[in-house]
Scaffold this motif. Structure first.
Motif, PDB file in Angstrom:
ATOM      1  N   ASP A  98      31.570  35.599  59.210  1.00 41.93           N
ATOM      2  CA  ASP A  98      31.900  36.293  60.443  1.00 41.93           C
ATOM      3  C   ASP A  98      33.407  36.431  60.629  1.00 41.93           C
ATOM      4  O   ASP A  98      33.873  36.671  61.736  1.00 41.93           O
ATOM      5  N   GLU A 146      37.034  37.784  60.949  1.00 43.04           N
ATOM      6  CA  GLU A 146      37.603  39.066  61.355  1.00 43.04           C
ATOM      7  C   GLU A 146      39.101  39.018  61.143  1.00 43.04           C
ATOM      8  O   GLU A 146      39.714  37.959  61.156  1.00 43.04           O
ATOM      9  N   ILE A 147      39.678  40.181  60.981  1.00 49.35           N
ATOM     10  CA  ILE A 147      41.122  40.296  60.792  1.00 49.35           C
ATOM     11  C   ILE A 147      41.702  40.994  62.010  1.00 49.35           C
ATOM     12  O   ILE A 147      41.205  42.041  62.427  1.00 49.35           O
ATOM     13  N   ASP A 148      42.743  40.419  62.589  1.00 49.40           N
ATOM     14  CA  ASP A 148      43.418  41.028  63.734  1.00 49.40           C
ATOM     15  C   ASP A 148      44.480  41.987  63.212  1.00 49.40           C
ATOM     16  O   ASP A 148      45.532  41.572  62.744  1.00 49.40           O
TER      17      ASP A 148
END
Length: 83
Positions: A61, A63-65
Protein backbone atom coordinates in the motif's frame (compact mmCIF):
# COMPACT_ATOMS: atom_id res chain seq x y z
CA UNK A 1 -2.22 -17.59 -29.99
CA UNK A 2 1.24 -17.57 -28.51
CA UNK A 3 2.82 -18.53 -25.20
CA UNK A 4 5.70 -16.76 -23.47
CA UNK A 5 7.95 -17.94 -20.65
CA UNK A 6 9.10 -15.34 -18.13
CA UNK A 7 12.39 -16.26 -16.50
CA UNK A 8 14.06 -14.41 -13.62
CA UNK A 9 17.85 -14.63 -13.61
CA UNK A 10 20.74 -13.31 -11.58
CA UNK A 11 23.26 -11.00 -13.22
CA UNK A 12 25.40 -14.09 -13.86
CA UNK A 13 22.56 -15.88 -15.69
CA UNK A 14 21.52 -18.34 -12.96
CA UNK A 15 17.78 -19.00 -13.16
CA UNK A 16 15.79 -17.99 -10.07
CA UNK A 17 12.38 -19.00 -11.32
CA UNK A 18 10.18 -19.16 -14.39
CA UNK A 19 6.54 -19.33 -15.42
CA UNK A 20 4.64 -19.39 -18.70
CA UNK A 21 1.62 -17.43 -19.88
CA UNK A 22 -0.34 -19.09 -22.69
CA UNK A 23 -3.00 -17.54 -24.88
CA UNK A 24 -1.22 -14.31 -25.75
CA UNK A 25 -1.58 -12.59 -29.11
CA UNK A 26 1.18 -13.29 -31.60
CA UNK A 27 2.27 -9.62 -31.48
CA UNK A 28 2.29 -7.56 -28.27
CA UNK A 29 3.85 -4.28 -27.13
CA UNK A 30 6.66 -4.28 -24.58
CA UNK A 31 4.45 -2.17 -22.29
CA UNK A 32 1.68 -4.76 -22.34
CA UNK A 33 4.15 -7.62 -21.83
CA UNK A 34 5.62 -5.96 -18.72
CA UNK A 35 2.10 -5.18 -17.44
CA UNK A 36 1.10 -8.83 -17.83
CA UNK A 37 4.31 -10.02 -16.17
CA UNK A 38 3.79 -7.79 -13.11
CA UNK A 39 0.08 -8.63 -12.84
CA UNK A 40 0.79 -12.37 -13.00
CA UNK A 41 3.61 -12.17 -10.42
CA UNK A 42 1.38 -10.30 -7.97
CA UNK A 43 -1.52 -12.72 -8.58
CA UNK A 44 0.74 -15.71 -7.93
CA UNK A 45 2.08 -14.12 -4.75
CA UNK A 46 -1.45 -13.30 -3.52
CA UNK A 47 -2.61 -16.86 -4.25
CA UNK A 48 0.20 -18.37 -2.16
CA UNK A 49 1.86 -15.70 0.01
CA UNK A 50 5.31 -16.44 1.37
CA UNK A 51 7.98 -14.56 3.31
CA UNK A 52 10.19 -14.31 0.22
CA UNK A 53 8.87 -12.37 -2.77
CA UNK A 54 10.69 -12.87 -6.08
CA UNK A 55 8.56 -10.71 -8.37
CA UNK A 56 9.41 -7.43 -10.05
CA UNK A 57 7.04 -5.36 -7.94
CA UNK A 58 6.23 -6.19 -4.35
CA UNK A 59 2.53 -5.72 -3.61
CA UNK A 60 1.80 -3.18 -0.93
CA UNK A 61 0.00 0.00 0.00
CA UNK A 62 3.02 2.31 -0.32
CA UNK A 63 2.32 5.67 -1.86
CA UNK A 64 4.65 8.35 -3.14
CA UNK A 65 4.05 12.01 -2.30
CA UNK A 66 4.72 13.77 -5.61
CA UNK A 67 4.37 17.20 -4.02
CA UNK A 68 7.68 16.72 -2.18
CA UNK A 69 9.84 15.74 -5.17
CA UNK A 70 8.02 15.11 -8.46
CA UNK A 71 11.12 13.66 -10.17
CA UNK A 72 11.11 9.91 -10.79
CA UNK A 73 14.34 8.37 -12.06
CA UNK A 74 14.69 5.10 -13.94
CA UNK A 75 17.93 3.25 -14.57
CA UNK A 76 18.42 2.29 -18.20
CA UNK A 77 20.16 -1.04 -18.51
CA UNK A 78 22.48 -1.30 -21.49
CA UNK A 79 23.79 -4.68 -22.63
CA UNK A 80 27.56 -4.92 -22.73
CA UNK A 81 29.26 -5.91 -25.96
CA UNK A 82 30.39 -9.52 -25.76
CA UNK A 83 28.71 -10.13 -22.43
Amino acid sequence: MASVTFRDETAMGRELGAFSLPGLPERISARELVRLRVREAVARHNAAPSHHFRGLVKPGDAEIDLTVDPVVSFVKLVPLVGG
